[in-house]
Design a protein around this motif. Structure first.
Motif, PDB file in Angstrom:
ATOM      1  N   SER A 186      12.826  -4.735  -1.094  1.00 30.24           N
ATOM      2  CA  SER A 186      11.472  -4.218  -0.863  1.00 30.24           C
ATOM      3  C   SER A 186      10.875  -4.820   0.398  1.00 30.24           C
ATOM      4  CB  SER A 186      10.579  -4.518  -2.070  1.00 30.24           C
ATOM      5  OG  SER A 186      11.049  -3.850  -3.225  1.00 30.24           O
ATOM      6  N   HIS A 187      11.045  -6.126   0.576  1.00 30.72           N
ATOM      7  CA  HIS A 187      10.513  -6.811   1.762  1.00 30.72           C
ATOM      8  C   HIS A 187      11.200  -6.308   3.033  1.00 30.72           C
ATOM      9  CE1 HIS A 187       8.779 -10.058   4.155  1.00 30.72           C
ATOM     10  NE2 HIS A 187       9.978 -10.211   4.696  1.00 30.72           N
ATOM     11  N   LEU A 188      12.527  -6.194   3.005  1.00 32.28           N
ATOM     12  CA  LEU A 188      13.278  -5.762   4.180  1.00 32.28           C
ATOM     13  C   LEU A 188      12.962  -4.306   4.529  1.00 32.28           C
ATOM     14  CD1 LEU A 188      15.441  -6.464   6.300  1.00 32.28           C
ATOM     15  CD2 LEU A 188      17.183  -5.728   4.645  1.00 32.28           C
ATOM     16  N   PHE A 189      12.841  -3.458   3.517  1.00 33.87           N
ATOM     17  CA  PHE A 189      12.535  -2.048   3.757  1.00 33.87           C
ATOM     18  C   PHE A 189      11.169  -1.915   4.437  1.00 33.87           C
ATOM     19  CE2 PHE A 189      11.394   2.296   3.000  1.00 33.87           C
ATOM     20  CZ  PHE A 189      12.599   3.000   2.936  1.00 33.87           C
ATOM     21  N   LYS A 190      10.181  -2.659   3.936  1.00 40.92           N
ATOM     22  CA  LYS A 190       8.828  -2.588   4.529  1.00 40.92           C
ATOM     23  C   LYS A 190       8.860  -3.104   5.965  1.00 40.92           C
ATOM     24  CE  LYS A 190       4.301  -2.082   4.468  1.00 40.92           C
ATOM     25  NZ  LYS A 190       3.429  -2.874   3.582  1.00 40.92           N
ATOM     26  N   ALA A 191       9.613  -4.172   6.219  1.00 42.93           N
ATOM     27  CA  ALA A 191       9.692  -4.732   7.566  1.00 42.93           C
ATOM     28  C   ALA A 191      10.359  -3.757   8.537  1.00 42.93           C
ATOM     29  CB  ALA A 191      10.454  -6.056   7.534  1.00 42.93           C
ATOM     30  N   GLU A 192      11.387  -3.063   8.081  1.00 43.42           N
ATOM     31  CA  GLU A 192      12.139  -2.154   8.949  1.00 43.42           C
ATOM     32  C   GLU A 192      11.442  -0.802   9.119  1.00 43.42           C
ATOM     33  OE1 GLU A 192      15.591  -2.353  10.407  1.00 43.42           O
ATOM     34  OE2 GLU A 192      14.914  -4.443  10.368  1.00 43.42           O
ATOM     35  N   MET A 193      10.840  -0.297   8.046  1.00 49.61           N
ATOM     36  CA  MET A 193      10.311   1.060   8.050  1.00 49.61           C
ATOM     37  C   MET A 193       8.795   1.137   8.163  1.00 49.61           C
ATOM     38  SD  MET A 193      12.901   3.073   7.911  1.00 49.61           S
ATOM     39  CE  MET A 193      12.151   4.632   7.422  1.00 49.61           C
ATOM     40  N   GLY A 194       8.107   0.020   7.927  1.00 46.82           N
ATOM     41  CA  GLY A 194       6.647   0.033   8.000  1.00 46.82           C
ATOM     42  C   GLY A 194       5.995   0.708   6.815  1.00 46.82           C
ATOM     43  N   ILE A 195       6.746   0.905   5.744  1.00 47.65           N
ATOM     44  CA  ILE A 195       6.246   1.593   4.561  1.00 47.65           C
ATOM     45  C   ILE A 195       7.060   1.095   3.370  1.00 47.65           C
ATOM     46  CG2 ILE A 195       7.845   3.523   4.910  1.00 47.65           C
ATOM     47  CD1 ILE A 195       5.759   5.401   3.781  1.00 47.65           C
ATOM     48  N   SER A 196       6.444   1.059   2.193  1.00 47.24           N
ATOM     49  CA  SER A 196       7.168   0.605   1.004  1.00 47.24           C
ATOM     50  C   SER A 196       8.191   1.648   0.571  1.00 47.24           C
ATOM     51  CB  SER A 196       6.194   0.333  -0.139  1.00 47.24           C
ATOM     52  OG  SER A 196       5.639   1.552  -0.613  1.00 47.24           O
ATOM     53  N   ILE A 197       9.171   1.220  -0.216  1.00 51.03           N
ATOM     54  CA  ILE A 197      10.167   2.167  -0.723  1.00 51.03           C
ATOM     55  C   ILE A 197       9.510   3.247  -1.573  1.00 51.03           C
ATOM     56  CG2 ILE A 197      12.191   2.452  -2.215  1.00 51.03           C
ATOM     57  CD1 ILE A 197      13.128  -0.277  -1.427  1.00 51.03           C
ATOM     58  N   THR A 198       8.558   2.858  -2.414  1.00 43.13           N
ATOM     59  CA  THR A 198       7.915   3.847  -3.293  1.00 43.13           C
ATOM     60  C   THR A 198       7.152   4.888  -2.477  1.00 43.13           C
ATOM     61  OG1 THR A 198       6.064   2.292  -3.585  1.00 43.13           O
ATOM     62  CG2 THR A 198       7.761   2.332  -5.302  1.00 43.13           C
TER      63      THR A 198
END
Length: 254
Positions: free
Chosen positions: A182-194
């Motif tokens: 979740s942390h890595l996804f937000k850092a890379e994409m600028g948005i949460s997985i959900t």
């Protein structure tokens, strides 16, 4: 078909990194979304409300995740919703320069109105090239690649049924804990997985709707629990209900 039938009120183009449509029926509630939004007048100025400001303008860029509402039913506008992580999104971010909105002083209307005669991918790509030049957007040919684990997650989401996806399942595929993913996804994409999953569900549902599927069936097929869940999500993220978007609309798969 050399000319679009203007008895219809919304013309929609889905592409890999952005969604484009032009319409004369936008009158949204306050909403926000992950896309960077470009709105350009095809004839008359439109009204934007954002950060307690009310602006009448012929062209804006609105940054990702900024609550706003638009009233444009007095004329036609071109809307482009762009993935911020794409090269197109990066070009728009450069134009914004950390501001939440950018307004255009001058726009070449002759270029923008070319959208009305587009019928295939080649014509659209040529239009987009001219549009970026007219808006003085710096073309970005390459950007930093995503972490391969995040790219794997995105690819998996794109090829799966959304109602079967859980963060636990995704984390196991890339050998990360749920919190680390979740942390890595937000850092890379600028948005949460959900949030990312919700946007992907909306895109899939509208693609199904504009290829002939009924609203309820499209909502379930795209992974929403019900048509009411789909409607609430569309109002929250796009400012309009699915029925309002679908009514008198034409979808172009370029």
């Amino acid at each position: 078909m050399g000319k679009h039938d203007f008895r219809h009120k919304l013309f929609l183009f889905f592409l890999e990194d952005h969604i484009t449509f032009y319409t004369n029926k936008v009158d949204t509630d306050f909403h926000q979304h992950h896309y960077i939004q470009v709105t350009l007048a095809l004839d008359k100025p439109f009204t934007v409300e954002i950060e307690k400001e009310v602006l009448q303008t012929t062209g804006v860029i609105i940054d990702s995740n900024k609550p706003h509402k638009i009233q444009g039913t007095n004329g036609w506008q071109l809307y482009i919703l762009v993935n911020p992580e794409s090269s197109f999104g990066e070009a728009l971010s450069q134009k914004l320069r950390d501001n939440y909105i950018y307004t255009f002083d001058y726009i070449d209307m002759e270029v923008i109105t070319k959208i009305k005669s587009i019928e295939n991918l080649l014509q659209y790509e040529q239009f987009l090239k001219y549009l970026m030049e007219a808006l003085e957007l710096n073309k970005i040919d390459a950007h930093s690649p995503l972490d391969p684990r995040i790219q794997q997650v995105i690819d998996y989401i794109g090829n799966s049924q959304f109602d079967e996806i859980t963060i636990k399942q995704l984390s196991e595929r890339v050998f990360l804990s749920e919190s680390r993913l979740s942390h890595l996804f937000k850092a890379e994409m600028g948005i949460s997985i959900t949030s990312f999953l919700l946007h992907e569900k909306l895109k899939r549902a509208f693609k199904l709707i504009f290829t002939g599927m009924k609203l309820t069936d499209a909502a379930i097929e795209a992974g929403f629990h019900s048509s009411s869940h789909f409607t609430r999500s569309a109002r929250d993220k796009l400012g309009m209900s699915p029925r309002a978007i679908k009514k008198d609309s034409i979808y172009f798969k370029v």
